[in-house]
Design a protein around this motif. Structure first.
Motif, PDB file in Angstrom:
ATOM      1  N   HIS A  73      16.065 -21.123   9.881  1.00 57.48           N
ATOM      2  CA  HIS A  73      15.198 -21.749  10.871  1.00 57.48           C
ATOM      3  C   HIS A  73      14.034 -20.815  11.224  1.00 57.48           C
ATOM      4  CE1 HIS A  73      13.965 -24.157  14.329  1.00 57.48           C
ATOM      5  NE2 HIS A  73      13.958 -23.050  15.052  1.00 57.48           N
ATOM      6  N   HIS A  74      14.335 -19.532  11.414  1.00 56.62           N
ATOM      7  CA  HIS A  74      13.301 -18.555  11.718  1.00 56.62           C
ATOM      8  C   HIS A  74      12.334 -18.385  10.538  1.00 56.62           C
ATOM      9  CE1 HIS A  74      16.175 -16.533  14.835  1.00 56.62           C
ATOM     10  NE2 HIS A  74      15.561 -17.595  15.320  1.00 56.62           N
TER      11      HIS A  74
ATOM     12  N   HIS B  90       9.881 -21.263  10.397  1.00 59.90           N
ATOM     13  CA  HIS B  90       8.889 -21.136  11.461  1.00 59.90           C
ATOM     14  C   HIS B  90       7.831 -20.087  11.104  1.00 59.90           C
ATOM     15  CE1 HIS B  90       7.180 -21.097  15.486  1.00 59.90           C
ATOM     16  NE2 HIS B  90       7.322 -19.782  15.517  1.00 59.90           N
ATOM     17  N   LYS B  91       8.275 -18.942  10.601  1.00 62.97           N
ATOM     18  CA  LYS B  91       7.345 -17.865  10.272  1.00 62.97           C
ATOM     19  C   LYS B  91       6.435 -18.222   9.100  1.00 62.97           C
ATOM     20  CE  LYS B  91      10.231 -14.028  11.968  1.00 62.97           C
ATOM     21  NZ  LYS B  91      10.956 -12.796  11.590  1.00 62.97           N
TER      22      LYS B  91
END
Length: 214
Positions: free
Chosen positions: A192-193, A196-197
């Motif tokens: 998920h991170h 996003h990044k």
């Protein structure tokens, strides 16, 4: 002259139904059926089909590997991948293996036939890939269209890059978790991170960014 087709599909009902559909067309001829990737390779070497309709998920030898083997010995053959998956790293793997297209099994039969004919003529068809926004970005990323480098990878931690590299190698979340000795939830959180990044919406787009920036 008829277009010579080889069907590689382990599900008998779908394979037989597909053959009936294809043989109704005067310009199409099915020269063989294979139930696994090994059979597909052997039949392709024997029959020299113009186009192979290759299921991604097959026993013995999977469709991606079979595609590499066939094109390694017969680069003039066209391969169209068949799958039920509509958002999967298999799309990337299939194209990188040399496949000319990627078709969902629930595609309209007229579209299916059009794709076969146009692929045989050497035309680049978007429809074999996904008919959504991902398709164009995936093909563009692989073949060098658009930005040449993504700076998003620099934002990833060492662990996030490690997880993304395993995903790019075709491992599922459970396999990654087992390999890194972490929980499944931890892998999902990292992904998920990562999305996003990198500014992407899902796994396949993240893998494309990784493959281009690696």
């Amino acid at each position: 002259m008829s277009i010579r087709l080889l069907i590689a599909e382990d599900q008998r009902l779908f394979r037989q139904s597909l053959r009936l559909l294809l043989e109704r067309e005067p310009d199409l001829m099915v020269v063989g059926e294979a139930t696994n990737g090994h059979e597909a390779y052997l039949l392709a070497m024997e029959q020299k089909p113009d186009v192979v309709l290759m299921d991604v998920d097959m026993p013995n030898v999977d469709g991606i590997t079979a595609t590499k083997l066939i094109l390694g010995c017969s680069p003039g053959t066209k391969v169209l991948m068949l799958s039920v998956h509509d958002d999967d790293a298999r799309i990337v793997s299939a194209v990188l293996a040399g496949a000319s297209g990627y078709i969902l099994k629930d595609a309209d039969h007229q579209e299916f036939l059009r794709i076969i004919r146009e692929t045989h003529r050497g035309k680049q068809v978007e429809s074999p890939f996904m008919p959504d926004r991902f398709a164009r970005r995936a093909v563009g990323a692989i073949y060098g269209e658009g930005p040449k480098k993504s700076t998003g990878l620099a934002l990833l931690t060492e662990r996030e890059r490690e997880i993304l590299s395993h995903a790019a190698a075709g491992q599922g979340n459970k396999e990654i978790a087992d390999h890194l000795c972490v929980s499944l939830d931890t892998v999902k959180t990292h992904l998920h991170h990562i999305y996003h990044k990198l500014g992407v919406s899902g796994r396949v787009e993240a893998i494309l960014v990784f493959l281009r920036g690696a």
